[in-house]
Write a protein that holds these residues in place. Structure first.
Motif, PDB file in Angstrom:
ATOM      1  N   ARG A 166       0.816  -1.212   0.000  1.00 21.42           N
ATOM      2  CA  ARG A 166       0.000   0.000   0.000  1.00 21.42           C
ATOM      3  C   ARG A 166       0.854   1.269   0.000  1.00 21.42           C
ATOM      4  NH1 ARG A 166      -5.351  -0.728  -1.355  1.00 21.42           N
ATOM      5  NH2 ARG A 166      -6.092  -2.702  -0.487  1.00 21.42           N
ATOM      6  N   ASP A 167       2.077   1.165   0.481  1.00 19.36           N
ATOM      7  CA  ASP A 167       2.923   2.344   0.582  1.00 19.36           C
ATOM      8  C   ASP A 167       3.791   2.537  -0.662  1.00 19.36           C
ATOM      9  OD1 ASP A 167       4.541   0.173   0.962  1.00 19.36           O
ATOM     10  OD2 ASP A 167       5.679   1.027   2.625  1.00 19.36           O
ATOM     11  N   PHE A 168       3.252   2.164  -1.833  1.00 23.97           N
ATOM     12  CA  PHE A 168       4.051   2.295  -3.059  1.00 23.97           C
ATOM     13  C   PHE A 168       4.438   3.746  -3.333  1.00 23.97           C
ATOM     14  CE2 PHE A 168      -0.443   2.324  -4.274  1.00 23.97           C
ATOM     15  CZ  PHE A 168      -0.543   3.483  -5.002  1.00 23.97           C
ATOM     16  N   GLN A 169       3.715   4.701  -2.738  1.00 26.91           N
ATOM     17  CA  GLN A 169       4.046   6.103  -2.961  1.00 26.91           C
ATOM     18  C   GLN A 169       5.394   6.468  -2.358  1.00 26.91           C
ATOM     19  OE1 GLN A 169       0.852   8.958  -2.375  1.00 26.91           O
ATOM     20  NE2 GLN A 169      -0.634   7.305  -2.327  1.00 26.91           N
ATOM     21  N   THR A 170       5.881   5.670  -1.430  1.00 26.51           N
ATOM     22  CA  THR A 170       7.178   5.945  -0.815  1.00 26.51           C
ATOM     23  C   THR A 170       8.302   5.137  -1.454  1.00 26.51           C
ATOM     24  OG1 THR A 170       6.957   4.214   0.880  1.00 26.51           O
ATOM     25  CG2 THR A 170       6.006   6.389   1.368  1.00 26.51           C
ATOM     26  N   MET A 171       7.982   4.285  -2.409  1.00 28.89           N
ATOM     27  CA  MET A 171       9.008   3.428  -3.011  1.00 28.89           C
ATOM     28  C   MET A 171       9.922   4.222  -3.934  1.00 28.89           C
ATOM     29  SD  MET A 171       6.935   0.003  -4.113  1.00 28.89           S
ATOM     30  CE  MET A 171       5.840  -0.846  -3.004  1.00 28.89           C
ATOM     31  N   ASN A 172      11.208   3.887  -3.906  1.00 24.02           N
ATOM     32  CA  ASN A 172      12.134   4.457  -4.869  1.00 24.02           C
ATOM     33  C   ASN A 172      12.190   3.556  -6.108  1.00 24.02           C
ATOM     34  OD1 ASN A 172      13.831   2.254  -4.262  1.00 24.02           O
ATOM     35  ND2 ASN A 172      14.956   3.413  -2.716  1.00 24.02           N
ATOM     36  N   LEU A 173      13.026   3.933  -7.052  1.00 23.14           N
ATOM     37  CA  LEU A 173      13.073   3.200  -8.318  1.00 23.14           C
ATOM     38  C   LEU A 173      13.472   1.742  -8.111  1.00 23.14           C
ATOM     39  CD1 LEU A 173      12.959   3.084 -11.393  1.00 23.14           C
ATOM     40  CD2 LEU A 173      15.292   4.001 -11.455  1.00 23.14           C
ATOM     41  N   LYS A 174      14.449   1.499  -7.264  1.00 20.98           N
ATOM     42  CA  LYS A 174      14.899   0.123  -7.034  1.00 20.98           C
ATOM     43  C   LYS A 174      13.775  -0.732  -6.468  1.00 20.98           C
ATOM     44  CE  LYS A 174      18.471  -2.548  -4.617  1.00 20.98           C
ATOM     45  NZ  LYS A 174      19.663  -2.462  -3.716  1.00 20.98           N
ATOM     46  N   GLU A 175      13.028  -0.184  -5.513  1.00 23.59           N
ATOM     47  CA  GLU A 175      11.935  -0.937  -4.900  1.00 23.59           C
ATOM     48  C   GLU A 175      10.805  -1.182  -5.886  1.00 23.59           C
ATOM     49  OE1 GLU A 175      12.511   0.715  -0.318  1.00 23.59           O
ATOM     50  OE2 GLU A 175      11.347   1.851  -1.787  1.00 23.59           O
TER      51      GLU A 175
END
Length: 705
Positions: free
Chosen positions: A674-683
């Motif tokens: 659910r927290d994909f908004q905090t993911m960086n490119l690698k994640e």
């Protein structure tokens, strides 16, 4: 921290490039001159006796080349800081010149004047915040700069002069310190230049906050914001403030007039001494040259920008390279190119400039009055009213040259966008083949907010590849022209302030076709306003969108605003906002006047302007012959083999406006956090890798490499 890590990576690249290019001329003794901040222009340009300026080195190289102008020459810059109050001009005589850092030494070009810290006058303290003053003319600043109107349909130009404290650009004292406040009731919209009202009458609107009463005593108050439409920012002077009626009257109009009752209609006050209350703000008394500012830490460096010209202006130059230089703290742009061939700008850093980083091709001299479109005069070393001129003259050849490349550069904290890149001929459909590769762009709109993108593409056949673009109030890439290629880019956290815009945006010209947008990752675009990942505005047509990944990419991930012949094939949509796809038929209703087969109507004039019924347009775009017989119906839009995951609603609009077949599939990703908004490119690559592989999207190749 992520930007610091990228900066360190870039520094390592600069080091590697410097070594690679330094070793050959050490070994083979090519023509070379050394420049140092501690040098003298009476020196001979050797390591033992370096020159003091690049300009002198170029003058000597012209003489030393003699009758062999094609001979490769090197200008080697020893580490240190070089201060500029005027730019350096290169022409065809400076072709085949490589200007670069010596070895792995750090080279910084500054367009500012350093200020004396011991001479600061401490004027007050509020908690941990200290207030200081300084007289700029006493420190050699002869031209303080002047504030000017900036915004949508206004000329893009230089900053008026800025203060830099420890390498951070301070902003004019303002309220509120963060964000903006809603527009109050509008008493008078003012004149509306967009409706050809040239009476130049300012607007009047109400305010509620009592603190604004004190602004009536300010010498030169301004307001900035989105006064009518959420894509059109502006900054105008205040004429009067009436504390009794609680009204603000402006000295001049804004393009569309003033309005309220929409959440994107908001504003802030600027250039207000009474609001100098927090760290990062400054105020300049332009009558007496007294600079005031606020800090909360001991000051290490202090400077004020003065350079108006580009550091380098290359006109007619071929095979010249600029490598490993950091450009900082000027009022204007970093580098300007026009009519150049195979020029390379490599591993450079552009930060804290008052305008954009690099411009390739002519600008247009600013118009005398505010207007949405018009005819202007060509201008070097500036953008000016280019966008307004192009609206009236979309085939204007900016003379951007060919085969130029901007590679592995870093653009940050700029005043008005990143790169303006032109090249190619829209009448002949010949390609410029200019490229931007492996660059990083973030926080680029300190002074000019909307329609000042990270990258503006003009002409025909230019490429943006493997870039990262982030942290922008407005669009990331603005497209004008044909056959451009946008691929393998990571675009995120853009369009954060605007309404009715897209991260990648193209619109209002049916002749602009065959642009390819492929293998990009567009992520985390706010959806509170009408934003899009890709926006085909006002019947934009003929774009191919293939193999892209949209993650939380705006209110609608893709928006086709009445256009035809757009292809969406093999894309991955995840966590869409209100809709994954939106399509409408605006040429059949509120915009049908654009599409009339008669002179004086925009689409007819633009198609006739490119000779759409004869070569090369007839062979390249035969579908253009159907433009007016379609009667405004969106046709030929193809949607195939797309995947939609965790999207509440897939389509807004009628399926008859799309060729939507059964190969498009919906699904759900239970492991998509659910927290994909905090993911960086690698994640994001880890989470989406399996689905990207299923669609043969080369996700590992996306972003700077």
């Amino acid at each position: 921290m992520k930007h610091i890590r990228r900066a360190l990576t870039l520094a390592r690249k600069i080091f590697c490039y410097s070594l690679l290019y330094f070793i050959p001329f050490c070994s083979y003794g090519q023509l070379q001159l050394v420049v140092s901040p501690d040098g003298s222009d009476h020196g001979d340009g050797t390591l033992a006796h370096p020159l003091a300026s690049v300009a002198q080195a170029l003058t000597l190289l012209r003489a030393q080349r003699g009758e062999k102008p094609e001979r490769t020459a090197f200008v080697l810059l020893r580490g240190g800081t070089y201060f500029f109050d005027s730019g350096i001009s290169l022409d065809e005589r400076d072709s085949h010149t490589i200007i670069q850092a010596y070895g792995n030494e750090r080279v910084i070009f500054k367009g500012s004047i350093p200020l004396s810290i011991p001479s600061l006058l401490h004027t007050g303290k509020n908690g941990s915040v200290n207030f200081y003053q300084l007289n700029l003319p006493e420190h050699g600043v002869k031209d303080l700069g002047q504030l000017r109107q900036v915004g949508f349909s206004r000329a893009s130009g230089n900053a008026p002069g800025e203060l830099f404290v420890d390498g951070i650009a301070f902003h004019l004292a303002r309220w509120p310190n963060q964000g903006m406040v809603p527009m109050g009731k509008v008493i008078d919209t003012g004149s509306i230049p967009r409706n050809r009202d040239s009476s130049n009458r300012g607007g009047v609107f109400q305010y509620k906050e009592a603190r604004i009463d004190a602004w009536a005593k300010e010498d030169d108050p301004w307001i900035a914001g989105y006064f009518k439409w959420g894509y059109a920012d502006d900054m105008v002077r205040v004429k009067t403030i009436d504390p009794n009626k609680k009204t603000i009257t402006t000295k001049e109009p804004t393009l569309y007039g003033f309005d309220y009752k929409k959440k994107y209609r908001q504003w802030r006050g600027i250039n207000l001494l009474v609001e100098l209350d927090t760290v990062g703000e400054f105020y300049l008394d332009r009558k007496h040259g007294v600079l005031s500012f606020a800090v909360d830490k001991p000051i290490k460096t202090l400077s004020y920008s003065v350079l108006e010209e580009p550091f380098f202006s290359l006109i007619g130059t071929q095979y010249t390279q600029i490598r490993g230089i950091e450009f900082e703290e000027s009022r204007g742009m970093g580098i300007y190119l026009r009519d150049t061939y195979a020029v390379e700008i490599d591993a450079c850093r552009f930060s804290n400039l008052g305008s954009l980083g690099v411009a390739v091709g002519y600008g247009i001299k600013p118009f005398e009055r505010l207007q949405h479109e018009g005819t202007g005069e060509v201008l070097d070393n500036s953008i000016g009213d280019l966008h307004q001129h192009l609206y009236s003259h979309p085939t204007f050849d900016q003379k951007g040259g060919e085969q130029n490349v901007i590679r592995h550069c870093y653009f940050s904290h700029l005043g008005a966008g990143g790169v303006s890149l032109s090249g190619g001929d829209r009448i002949k459909l010949t390609k410029g083949n200019n490229r931007i590769e492996g660059c990083i762009f973030f926080d680029l709109n300190r002074l000019e907010r909307s329609y000042r993108p990270a990258i503006a593409l003009y002409g025909v056949g230019n490429t943006v590849k493997n870039c990262e673009i982030a942290d922008l109030p407005s669009m990331a890439i603005l497209i004008h022209g044909n056959a451009h290629k946008i691929e393998y880019n990571y675009i995120h956290n853009v369009a954060q302030e605007v309404d009715d815009q897209g991260a990648i945006y193209i619109g209002r010209d049916p002749s602009e076709r065959h642009n390819l947008i492929q293998y990009n990752l567009l992520a985390n675009i706010p959806k509170t306003l009408r934003t899009s990942g890709i926006y085909h505005d006002d019947a934009s047509s003929g774009t191919k969108v293939f193999g892209n990944i949209f993650v939380n990419a705006g209110e609608r991930s893709a928006f086709i605003g009445g256009g035809s012949d757009n292809w969406y094939v093999n894309n991955l949509f995840v966590g869409a906002g209100r809709w994954a796809i939106r399509v409408d038929n605006r040429l059949e209703n509120w915009l049908k006047n654009l599409n009339v087969y008669r002179s004086g109507h925009l689409f007819y004039d633009r198609l006739v302007g490119v000779n759409y019924l004869i070569s090369p347009y007839r062979e390249t775009y035969p579908e253009l012959a159907l433009q007016f017989s379609r009667n405004g119906k969106p046709t030929g839009n193809v949607f195939q083999d797309n995947r939609f995951y965790n999207c509440k609603r897939i389509l807004k609009g009628k399926r008859k406006w799309l060729a939507w077949d059964q190969s498009n599939r919906e699904g759900f990703l239970p492991d998509f956090r659910r927290d994909f908004q905090t993911m960086n490119l690698k994640e994001l690559k880890v989470v989406l890798g399996t689905k990207a592989l299923e669609q043969q999207i080369p996700i590992d190749n996306i972003g700077p490499q």
